[in-house]
Scaffold this active site. Structure first.
Site, PDB file in Angstrom:
ATOM      1  N   ASP A 119      -3.678 -23.031  -5.926  1.00  0.00           N
ATOM      2  CA  ASP A 119      -4.500 -22.628  -4.789  1.00  0.00           C
ATOM      3  C   ASP A 119      -5.838 -23.343  -4.911  1.00  0.00           C
ATOM      4  O   ASP A 119      -6.340 -23.522  -6.014  1.00  0.00           O
ATOM      5  CB  ASP A 119      -4.720 -21.113  -4.780  1.00  0.00           C
ATOM      6  CG  ASP A 119      -3.469 -20.320  -4.438  1.00  0.00           C
ATOM      7  OD1 ASP A 119      -2.613 -20.857  -3.720  1.00  0.00           O
ATOM      8  OD2 ASP A 119      -3.358 -19.172  -4.877  1.00  0.00           O
ATOM      9  N   ASP A 133       0.268 -21.842   2.287  1.00  0.00           N
ATOM     10  CA  ASP A 133      -0.123 -20.514   2.755  1.00  0.00           C
ATOM     11  C   ASP A 133      -0.486 -20.537   4.235  1.00  0.00           C
ATOM     12  O   ASP A 133      -0.166 -19.602   4.977  1.00  0.00           O
ATOM     13  CB  ASP A 133      -1.313 -19.983   1.951  1.00  0.00           C
ATOM     14  CG  ASP A 133      -0.969 -19.714   0.499  1.00  0.00           C
ATOM     15  OD1 ASP A 133       0.208 -19.440   0.202  1.00  0.00           O
ATOM     16  OD2 ASP A 133      -1.882 -19.772  -0.344  1.00  0.00           O
TER      17      ASP A 133
END
Length: 164
Positions: A119, A133
């Site tokens: 991330d 995402d």
């Protein structure tokens, strides 16, 4: 090209963009580097996430691997019935995002099927995510909209069908 093929192409595009951006993030942001894009709203910083959304379930990474593999298989199975352009977009986005996360879980450290998802997009300190995402959240939102509008996988809604 048939809808199933378009779904696969879109999924491959999402997968490619996500994995390329993760490659960039792991090399450019690896030493605690942080890049402010929009002050107090958006910055880039590396986070290796062993859990699910908001880093929940960090001790059961292998479960997320199994669930993600099942989701990918389910999307591939359901996608064979596609006739709708809108559903092709939804399933392509979901398939690409899920497949990219599955590859992270399978092949990234610390171990096979227990890998951490990369991330790097920090949304004002609320959460940190990635391109997959974005595809997953957008795909889910569009899936909800199509479901509420009663758009079937096979095309336009049947006007003669009684509504619930």
């Amino acid at each position: 090209m048939r809808p199933y093929g378009r779904m696969i192409v879109l999924a491959a595009l999402v997968l490619l963009v996500d994995q390329a951006s993760k490659f960039w993030a792991t090399s450019a942001l690896s030493d605690g580097e942080s890049i402010t894009v929009i002050p107090r709203l958006l910055r880039l910083r590396l986070l290796l996430n062993p859990g699910a959304a908001f880093s929940t379930g960090t001790g059961v990474t292998w479960v997320f691997t199994l669930v993600t593999a099942a989701a990918v298989a389910g999307i591939l199975y359901v996608g064979r019935r596609l006739r709708s352009t809108a559903w092709t977009f939804v399933l392509g986005a979901l398939l690409g995002g899920a497949t990219s996360h599955l590859l992270d879980r399978l092949f990234r450290p610390p171990a096979f099927a227990q890998g951490h998802v990369v991330d790097f997009i920090d949304y004002g300190g609320l959460f940190v995510g990635n391109v997959a995402d974005i595809a997953l959240v957008g795909g889910c939102a569009f899936l909800l909209l199509l479901s509420l509008r009663d758009v079937p996988l096979g095309g336009v809604p049947d006007k003669g069908r009684p509504s619930a």
